[in-house]
Design a protein around this motif. Sequence first.
Motif, PDB file in Angstrom:
ATOM      1  N   MET A 150      10.123  12.274 -57.610  1.00 25.81           N
ATOM      2  CA  MET A 150      11.150  13.092 -58.254  1.00 25.81           C
ATOM      3  C   MET A 150      12.489  12.803 -57.584  1.00 25.81           C
ATOM      4  N   GLN A 151      13.475  12.401 -58.396  1.00 27.37           N
ATOM      5  CA  GLN A 151      14.810  12.127 -57.890  1.00 27.37           C
ATOM      6  C   GLN A 151      15.733  13.259 -58.312  1.00 27.37           C
ATOM      7  N   CYS A 152      16.432  13.842 -57.331  1.00 25.02           N
ATOM      8  CA  CYS A 152      17.318  14.979 -57.620  1.00 25.02           C
ATOM      9  C   CYS A 152      18.787  14.610 -57.538  1.00 25.02           C
ATOM     10  N   GLY A 153      19.112  13.423 -57.127  1.00 23.20           N
ATOM     11  CA  GLY A 153      20.516  13.040 -57.088  1.00 23.20           C
ATOM     12  C   GLY A 153      20.683  11.628 -56.581  1.00 23.20           C
ATOM     13  N   SER A 154      21.796  11.008 -56.954  1.00 21.72           N
ATOM     14  CA  SER A 154      22.151   9.677 -56.496  1.00 21.72           C
ATOM     15  C   SER A 154      23.648   9.703 -56.215  1.00 21.72           C
ATOM     16  N   PHE A 155      24.030   9.399 -54.968  1.00 21.99           N
ATOM     17  CA  PHE A 155      25.406   9.592 -54.534  1.00 21.99           C
ATOM     18  C   PHE A 155      25.946   8.327 -53.884  1.00 21.99           C
ATOM     19  N   ARG A 156      27.242   8.137 -53.978  1.00 27.20           N
ATOM     20  CA  ARG A 156      27.922   7.028 -53.291  1.00 27.20           C
ATOM     21  C   ARG A 156      28.119   7.369 -51.818  1.00 27.20           C
ATOM     22  N   ASN A 157      28.427   8.651 -51.525  1.00 30.13           N
ATOM     23  CA  ASN A 157      28.675   9.076 -50.150  1.00 30.13           C
ATOM     24  C   ASN A 157      27.403   9.631 -49.531  1.00 30.13           C
ATOM     25  N   LEU A 158      27.135   9.251 -48.296  1.00 30.62           N
ATOM     26  CA  LEU A 158      25.949   9.740 -47.595  1.00 30.62           C
ATOM     27  C   LEU A 158      26.058  11.234 -47.324  1.00 30.62           C
ATOM     28  N   SER A 159      27.267  11.741 -47.110  1.00 31.64           N
ATOM     29  CA  SER A 159      27.439  13.175 -46.829  1.00 31.64           C
ATOM     30  C   SER A 159      27.042  14.027 -48.038  1.00 31.64           C
ATOM     31  N   ASP A 160      27.317  13.546 -49.249  1.00 36.26           N
ATOM     32  CA  ASP A 160      26.907  14.281 -50.448  1.00 36.26           C
ATOM     33  C   ASP A 160      25.383  14.318 -50.562  1.00 36.26           C
ATOM     34  N   ALA A 161      24.738  13.192 -50.236  1.00 35.15           N
ATOM     35  CA  ALA A 161      23.279  13.131 -50.289  1.00 35.15           C
ATOM     36  C   ALA A 161      22.671  14.064 -49.243  1.00 35.15           C
ATOM     37  N   GLU A 162      23.272  14.102 -48.058  1.00 34.55           N
ATOM     38  CA  GLU A 162      22.760  14.999 -47.007  1.00 34.55           C
ATOM     39  C   GLU A 162      22.948  16.460 -47.388  1.00 34.55           C
ATOM     40  N   GLN A 163      24.033  16.772 -48.069  1.00 41.09           N
ATOM     41  CA  GLN A 163      24.263  18.143 -48.526  1.00 41.09           C
ATOM     42  C   GLN A 163      23.199  18.545 -49.558  1.00 41.09           C
ATOM     43  N   MET A 164      22.868  17.660 -50.488  1.00 36.22           N
ATOM     44  CA  MET A 164      21.817  17.939 -51.467  1.00 36.22           C
ATOM     45  C   MET A 164      20.472  18.106 -50.771  1.00 36.22           C
ATOM     46  N   ARG A 165      20.192  17.288 -49.785  1.00 36.47           N
ATOM     47  CA  ARG A 165      18.936  17.382 -49.042  1.00 36.47           C
ATOM     48  C   ARG A 165      18.857  18.723 -48.312  1.00 36.47           C
ATOM     49  N   ALA A 166      19.970  19.199 -47.758  1.00 38.08           N
ATOM     50  CA  ALA A 166      19.990  20.495 -47.073  1.00 38.08           C
ATOM     51  C   ALA A 166      19.742  21.631 -48.061  1.00 38.08           C
ATOM     52  N   MET A 167      20.306  21.544 -49.277  1.00 36.92           N
ATOM     53  CA  MET A 167      20.069  22.592 -50.285  1.00 36.92           C
ATOM     54  C   MET A 167      18.599  22.634 -50.676  1.00 36.92           C
ATOM     55  N   ILE A 168      17.969  21.453 -50.779  1.00 40.70           N
ATOM     56  CA  ILE A 168      16.547  21.397 -51.117  1.00 40.70           C
ATOM     57  C   ILE A 168      15.716  21.964 -49.976  1.00 40.70           C
ATOM     58  N   ALA A 169      16.118  21.699 -48.733  1.00 42.86           N
ATOM     59  CA  ALA A 169      15.395  22.235 -47.578  1.00 42.86           C
ATOM     60  C   ALA A 169      15.487  23.757 -47.529  1.00 42.86           C
ATOM     61  N   MET A 170      16.610  24.321 -47.971  1.00 41.57           N
ATOM     62  CA  MET A 170      16.753  25.788 -47.990  1.00 41.57           C
ATOM     63  C   MET A 170      15.795  26.421 -48.997  1.00 41.57           C
ATOM     64  N   ILE A 171      15.399  25.688 -50.010  1.00 40.25           N
ATOM     65  CA  ILE A 171      14.437  26.190 -50.996  1.00 40.25           C
ATOM     66  C   ILE A 171      13.023  26.114 -50.440  1.00 40.25           C
ATOM     67  N   GLY A 172      12.805  25.225 -49.458  1.00 42.88           N
ATOM     68  CA  GLY A 172      11.492  25.130 -48.838  1.00 42.88           C
ATOM     69  C   GLY A 172      10.762  23.839 -49.158  1.00 42.88           C
TER      70      GLY A 172
END
Length: 183
Positions: free
Chosen positions: A111-133
């Motif tokens: 499952m792909q939830c996002g594709s970003f040019r900037n690594l910081s945007d990808a890390e922010q999405m990963r942190a939001m997913i981690a907050m969900i569990g």
Amino acid sequence: MDYANRKRPPKRTPPKKQSKKAAKPAVSWWVVLLAVALVAGFVWFLVTISGKSNQTDPAPVVTDVPEKQLQQEIKPIPDMPEERYQYPDVLENQEVIVDVPEREIGPPKLMQCGSFRNLSDAEQMRAMIAMIGLESLIRTTDGGNGVWHRVVLGPYVTKREAERDRHKLERGNIHGCQIWNWN
């Protein structure tokens, strides 16, 4: 008719007010009299029925029917009929065996939830997913159109597992995740 050289119509003047003495009353006397009569009738009705609910029930009406006739009219309740079916007894001690064919398990899912040019945007999405569990990964790919950082979850054995996690993400306001076969 020449509309360009036409004269303007005269200005309208507001209507003149009538004197207070000549004005008719808004409600005539017979309407007031009718309203008073209706209110008085309603009050009388309420007073007459106010004590009726507290009175006891009237005595029962006695008829001249002999007791013998009353006893004949009352029929006894018939006995319960005997069960014609044995399925409650048979099924109570039986076990039902159902042959369920196994589902074919296809290739693992991703499952792909996002594709970003900037690594910081990808890390922010990963942190939001981690907050969900849920646990996600960032995969960096270098293609013909530049570097992309994809946020992915998985692998999942079945699509049902991937759908369950996607619904968790949607409840956490992360939309647009797509489920694909593992490459």
